[in-house]
Every structure is written in structure tokens, then in C-alpha cells.
Enzyme design. Structure first.
Site, short mmCIF file in Angstrom:
data_model
loop_
_atom_site.label_atom_id
_atom_site.label_comp_id
_atom_site.label_asym_id
_atom_site.label_seq_id
_atom_site.Cartn_x
_atom_site.Cartn_y
_atom_site.Cartn_z
N ASN A 213 0.77 -1.28 0.02
CA ASN A 213 0.22 0.22 -0.09
C ASN A 213 1.03 1.26 -0.10
OD1 ASN A 213 -2.52 1.67 0.22
ND2 ASN A 213 -2.02 1.58 2.30
N GLU A 261 -2.32 0.29 -4.68
CA GLU A 261 -1.90 -1.13 -3.98
C GLU A 261 -1.41 -1.96 -5.07
OE1 GLU A 261 -5.01 -1.83 -0.20
OE2 GLU A 261 -5.77 -2.02 -2.36
#
Length: 318
Positions: A213, A261
């Protein structure tokens, strides 16, 4: 490459050190796309022929950001990345001129007399659409007039690709549409974002697809929400991956800012706290909401297979 930070009016000690006959390429150069590269390459080749340093002057922050005008929505190449690219191109000196309210009020004549003359610029190289000074009133012809018998000015024509002008606005438009493959063509390299791996919701690990992330390290132009085939520079090597940019509608998180992500294919390791570079190679599909985890996992497997196929011919050592 020597980097010199300037703030108007130029500090005397900085000017004294930087002043020398030189070829100066001037422009914002956000993106450093093929058109920008043609202008800068022209300046570097000219400088080598003349036996003087090749310099570039760019402005930071972006004038549109400071003035609150136009279609500014972030950077294609934040300053640190721009410096890296210019160094790799062979630029000897980079002048980073702080663009602020005082700078915005400088007239074309002041720009010439107070910014170029003190640096002993021999030749200025600019793109065909270059404007400078208050409200962009200056252009290459005016600069030639101001520098008559002292300063040479060379203008580089538009760079055309398939008959169309390469421009930062065209690249921004392609990214807004998710067309990173077209942005790749205009830039001459993949569009890249960088950031630090931070804690996320960790759902990816529970379904067999751990993701990094990213918290971006700059105010980038954000491509359209969706899933992309990417390559990721992690632990010193370029690796194939897939990235989701968007708001995770399946989990109804209420996100107001997009998340970034990346799942790296065939990779096992802990990347938390590391800085990654991600190149967006091609668009796979739009972001969508799934009925449940099983449907989501099935689609992620398809995305990973699609990314693997798209990226199979890339050289990950470059």
C-alpha cells in the site's frame, strides 16, 4: 550535475559562483517527455559544440499551482524525479528557480536583465511555444530583441509523434483516461509513481494476494481508477506486478482519496517502510464492485495472469 536553487532576485553570491558563458535551456518541463527531450538535447549538443556548459532552468512550484489557474492537477515528474532524468541526459547545471508571487510580476525585460544577464548566458534554447515574464508577455522573438548582439536565441520546433504534437497536456489527458500505454509513447518511458509502503487493511494477505500500500511521495497526476499491469522496483530489482488505483468499492470503505495497492507477482518479502518505484505499463480493467470475496479473488487471479502476459516481454534489468 550541479543543482543551483535560485529565488528572485538572484542572490549575488550564488550568481557570482554560477556566472559563466553557458547554453541555457529554459522551460517548465513537467513530464520531460519526448518534446522536452528534443529541446534539451538540442541545447546539450550546442553546448558541446561551443565548448561551454549545458544548463537547464526550470521553475518550482509549477506556475499553475502558484497562480491557481489552468488545468493544474499535480506533477508528471515531481522535482526529485526531474533532477534524476536531467542528470541522466547529461545536463551540467540545473537551475531551480522558485516561482512565487514576486517572480510572477517580473516583466520580460527584467527577466532578461536581472535573470539571464547576471549568469552570462551565451545562448538560450527554448521550445517553439515558450513564453516568459508577466502574464506570459515575452516570447522568443522579444528575447532576441532584448538580447540583440549579446544573447543568441534558438527555438526548437514541436516534436510530432504520428502527426500529433507531444505535450504535457496530452499526457495528462491520457492518464485521466487510464491510457497509460499512450502516455508511455509520449513520455518515451513508462509513467512512474513513487511512494513509501505503509500499513493498509491487510485484506490482501488473507486472500492470498498481499499488496504494498503506497503513500505517494509527491503530488502526482493520478491516473484513472482501475487495475494496471505494472513493474515495481523493489529490493534492487524490477519485478512484474499488478496495481489497483481507486477506492475499493467492494468493501465500501468510504475512501475519499484513491489508494495505490501493488501486488508483486511471485514475490515473498516484507516491504513495509520501503520506498518503491512503480511504472504503469498498461491498463487491464476499470475498478469494480464484486458481490463477495470469492468473486474478487477469481478476478484478481485473472488480473495477475493478464499482467504476467502483458509484461512477459519486458526487460526487468533496465
Amino acid at each position: 550535475m550541479n543543482t543551483v536553487h535560485l529565488s528572485y532576485p538572484w542572490p549575488e553570491d550564488v550568481v557570482k559562483h554560477a556566472s559563466k558563458p553557458q547554453v541555457l535551456v529554459i522551460g517548465q518541463f513537467d513530464g520531460l517527455h519526448l518534446g522536452h527531450a528534443s529541446v534539451i538535447d538540442h541545447g546539450i549538443r550546442l553546448a558541446r559544440r561551443l565548448g561551454v556548459p549545458a544548463s537547464v532552468m526550470t521553475f518550482n512550484p509549477h506556475p499553475k499551482e502558484v497562480m491557481g489557474k489552468g488545468d493544474y492537477e499535480g506533477y508528471l515528474t515531481p522535482l526529485a524525479m526531474k533532477e534524476e532524468l536531467l542528470r541522466a541526459m547529461g545536463v551540467d547545471t540545473l537551475y531551480i528557480a522558485e516561482f512565487n508571487h514576486a517572480f510572477s510580476q517580473v516583466t520580460p525585460q527584467q527577466f532578461y536583465e536581472q535573470m539571464l544577464c547576471p549568469l552570462q548566458v551565451h545562448t538560450v534554447v527554448v521550445g517553439f511555444d515558450f513564453h516568459f515574464g508577466y502574464k506570459g508577455e515575452g516570447n522568443p522573438d522579444l528575447l532576441r530583441t532584448l538580447g540583440e548582439n549579446v544573447l543568441s536565441v534558438e527555438t526548437v520546433p514541436a516534436f510530432l509523434l504520428e502527426g500529433n504534437k507531444v505535450s504535457s497536456s496530452a499526457i495528462r489527458g491520457a492518464l485521466r483516461e487510464g491510457n497509460v500505454a499512450h502516455a508511455y509513447k509520449l513520455l518515451g518511458r513508462p509513467y512512474q509513481i513513487r511512494g513509501k509502503v505503509v500499513d493498509g487493511d491487510k485484506r490482501g494477505r488473507t486472500i492470498g494476494f498481499p499488496t504494498a500500500n503506497l503513500e505517494l511521495d509527491g503530488n502526482y497526476v493520478v491516473p484513472s481508477s482501475g487495475v494496471y499491469a505494472v513493474r515495481v522496483l523493489a529490493e534492487g530489482a524490477w519485478r512484474a506486478g499488478v496495481m489497483n488505483i481507486g477506492y475499493k468499492p467492494t468493501f465500501q470503505t468510504g475512501e475519499t482519496r484513491p489508494s495505490f495497492e501493488a501486488h508483486i507477482l511471485d514475490f515473498q518479502g516484507d516491504l513495509y517502510g520501503q520506498h518503491l518505484a512503480v511504472e504503469l505499463i498498461d491498463y487491464i480493467r476499470p475498478e469494480q464492485k464484486f458481490s463477495g470475496i470469492e468473486e474478487l479473488v477469481t478476478q484478481i487471479r485473472k488480473d495477475a495472469d493478464g499482467a504476467r502476459l502483458l509484461l512477459s516481454n519486458l526487460d526487468y534489468e533496465s
